[in-house]
Design a protein around this motif. Sequence first.
Motif, PDB file in Angstrom:
ATOM      1  N   VAL A 184       0.799  -1.222   0.000  1.00  0.00           N
ATOM      2  CA  VAL A 184       0.000   0.000   0.000  1.00  0.00           C
ATOM      3  C   VAL A 184       0.837   1.280   0.000  1.00  0.00           C
ATOM      4  O   VAL A 184       0.612   2.176  -0.827  1.00  0.00           O
ATOM      5  CB  VAL A 184      -1.010  -0.016   1.175  1.00  0.00           C
ATOM      6  N   PHE A 188       1.412   4.011  -3.190  1.00  0.00           N
ATOM      7  CA  PHE A 188       1.041   5.426  -3.119  1.00  0.00           C
ATOM      8  C   PHE A 188       2.202   6.331  -3.544  1.00  0.00           C
ATOM      9  O   PHE A 188       2.005   7.323  -4.252  1.00  0.00           O
ATOM     10  CB  PHE A 188       0.589   5.785  -1.710  1.00  0.00           C
ATOM     11  N   SER A 199      -4.267   7.186  -6.311  1.00  0.00           N
ATOM     12  CA  SER A 199      -5.572   6.552  -6.497  1.00  0.00           C
ATOM     13  C   SER A 199      -5.761   5.495  -5.415  1.00  0.00           C
ATOM     14  O   SER A 199      -5.145   4.425  -5.475  1.00  0.00           O
ATOM     15  CB  SER A 199      -5.657   5.902  -7.883  1.00  0.00           C
ATOM     16  N   VAL A 200      -6.599   5.809  -4.440  1.00  0.00           N
ATOM     17  CA  VAL A 200      -6.892   4.865  -3.364  1.00  0.00           C
ATOM     18  C   VAL A 200      -8.028   3.969  -3.842  1.00  0.00           C
ATOM     19  O   VAL A 200      -9.138   4.446  -4.112  1.00  0.00           O
ATOM     20  CB  VAL A 200      -7.278   5.597  -2.074  1.00  0.00           C
ATOM     21  N   SER A 202      -9.664   1.612  -2.284  1.00  0.00           N
ATOM     22  CA  SER A 202     -10.714   1.390  -1.291  1.00  0.00           C
ATOM     23  C   SER A 202     -11.320   2.734  -0.914  1.00  0.00           C
ATOM     24  O   SER A 202     -10.984   3.772  -1.492  1.00  0.00           O
ATOM     25  CB  SER A 202     -10.128   0.716  -0.052  1.00  0.00           C
ATOM     26  N   GLY A 204     -10.718   4.172   1.761  1.00  0.00           N
ATOM     27  CA  GLY A 204      -9.735   4.860   2.592  1.00  0.00           C
ATOM     28  C   GLY A 204      -9.843   4.604   4.074  1.00  0.00           C
ATOM     29  O   GLY A 204      -8.963   5.011   4.841  1.00  0.00           O
ATOM     30  N   VAL A 248      -5.855   3.870   5.665  1.00  0.00           N
ATOM     31  CA  VAL A 248      -5.273   3.990   4.339  1.00  0.00           C
ATOM     32  C   VAL A 248      -5.318   5.435   3.836  1.00  0.00           C
ATOM     33  O   VAL A 248      -4.368   5.919   3.215  1.00  0.00           O
ATOM     34  CB  VAL A 248      -5.998   3.030   3.361  1.00  0.00           C
ATOM     35  N   LYS A 249      -6.392   6.140   4.128  1.00  0.00           N
ATOM     36  CA  LYS A 249      -6.498   7.530   3.661  1.00  0.00           C
ATOM     37  C   LYS A 249      -5.417   8.401   4.301  1.00  0.00           C
ATOM     38  O   LYS A 249      -4.917   9.350   3.657  1.00  0.00           O
ATOM     39  CB  LYS A 249      -7.879   8.091   3.975  1.00  0.00           C
ATOM     40  N   ALA A 252      -2.211   7.909   2.337  1.00  0.00           N
ATOM     41  CA  ALA A 252      -2.246   8.649   1.076  1.00  0.00           C
ATOM     42  C   ALA A 252      -1.965  10.134   1.314  1.00  0.00           C
ATOM     43  O   ALA A 252      -1.193  10.768   0.575  1.00  0.00           O
ATOM     44  CB  ALA A 252      -3.603   8.467   0.412  1.00  0.00           C
ATOM     45  N   VAL A 264      -5.114  13.518  -4.119  1.00  0.00           N
ATOM     46  CA  VAL A 264      -5.544  12.215  -3.619  1.00  0.00           C
ATOM     47  C   VAL A 264      -6.965  11.947  -4.084  1.00  0.00           C
ATOM     48  O   VAL A 264      -7.863  12.776  -3.888  1.00  0.00           O
ATOM     49  CB  VAL A 264      -5.476  12.149  -2.078  1.00  0.00           C
ATOM     50  N   ILE A 266      -9.997   9.170  -3.715  1.00  0.00           N
ATOM     51  CA  ILE A 266     -10.460   8.034  -2.921  1.00  0.00           C
ATOM     52  C   ILE A 266     -11.750   7.494  -3.528  1.00  0.00           C
ATOM     53  O   ILE A 266     -12.672   8.253  -3.836  1.00  0.00           O
ATOM     54  CB  ILE A 266     -10.676   8.447  -1.456  1.00  0.00           C
TER      55      ILE A 266
END
Length: 347
Positions: A184, A188, A199-200, A202, A204, A248-249, A252, A264, A266
């Motif tokens: 991950v 990023f 580009s996330v 999920s 986030g 995760v967000k 990022a 970013v 999401i």
Amino acid sequence: MKILITGNLGYVGPSVARYLRARRPDAILHGFDNAYFAHCLTGSPVLPERQLDEQFYGDVRTLSLDLSGYDAVVQLAAISNDPMGNKFEAVTLDINQHTTIALAKAAAAAGVKNFVFASSCSVYGISGGAARKETDPLNPITAYAKSKIGAERELEAIDSGMVISCLRFATACGMSDRLRLDLVLNDFVACALSRGQISVLSDGTPWRPLIDVADMARAIDWAVDRSAANGGRYLAVNVGSDDRNYQVKDLANAVAAAIPGTSVSINTDAPVDSRSYRVDFGLYRRLAPEHQPVVDLDQSIQNLIDGLRRMRFSDAEFRTSDLMRLKVLQGHIDSQRIDTDLRWRQG
């Protein structure tokens, strides 16, 4: 000491070899690997295996190496992420679990003192609420996670005097001489440098604990001569740091802050990610106070930025490149170098 590292020609192995050589200059270090990814060097001017005294090649499923005389065996060999595990489910079970047990039993019979197994915090699967401790229920979702906990359970049942350490690592990240971008944080940073946008995939919100490969090596250095008095003859322990549990967000946004001009994106419509877990690393902190993680998130990001820039990395389509381990394996299959059981073809 005389130490064998299986699966050393991957993402983590170069850092392990370098750290063990620096900490134990008089040790005899050997590697054993099938060499799927040996050619995947990323910016290293020399082979990282120069740190070893000898490199052996072969399939760990049929390892015939005499283990007598080794003080420790470090088992890194694995089908090492969820996409590969999903595509090669039977092979994942065979290598990650069955072969690990066969190797451990052979090591015990040969008088090896310490066996170190690279396990994973992914065994906790979906776990809302409090951070997961080693005594909490497990919820492995993927073939990869199931193979890791299956190996742990069988390792615990081995009746011998060999000290066994199952290191449940947080999600790996950081620069390596054989970099992977199918992780991950690494993904990023690659997105930011090649596209100017992260580009996330999920929404986030999933939680991930992180650990840099350099700190994974520190933990392995601790485990190769851990005594039974420090944690027991068999130990399964979460390896990472409490302050490195992230959504995760947030990862990022941290990468975007390190690379000015990065936006970013999401995917708020993404289905719920089945891999979300926070982890408690208190046991590892108590057992291994001198081997705690020292590479923080900002340093991992900067090391990746520096490493990718040294490589002159600019591939916006890297998710279909050989920097993704599944793509490397599929390339071997398409070129008929290996079969669908991931065994090298003769000739």
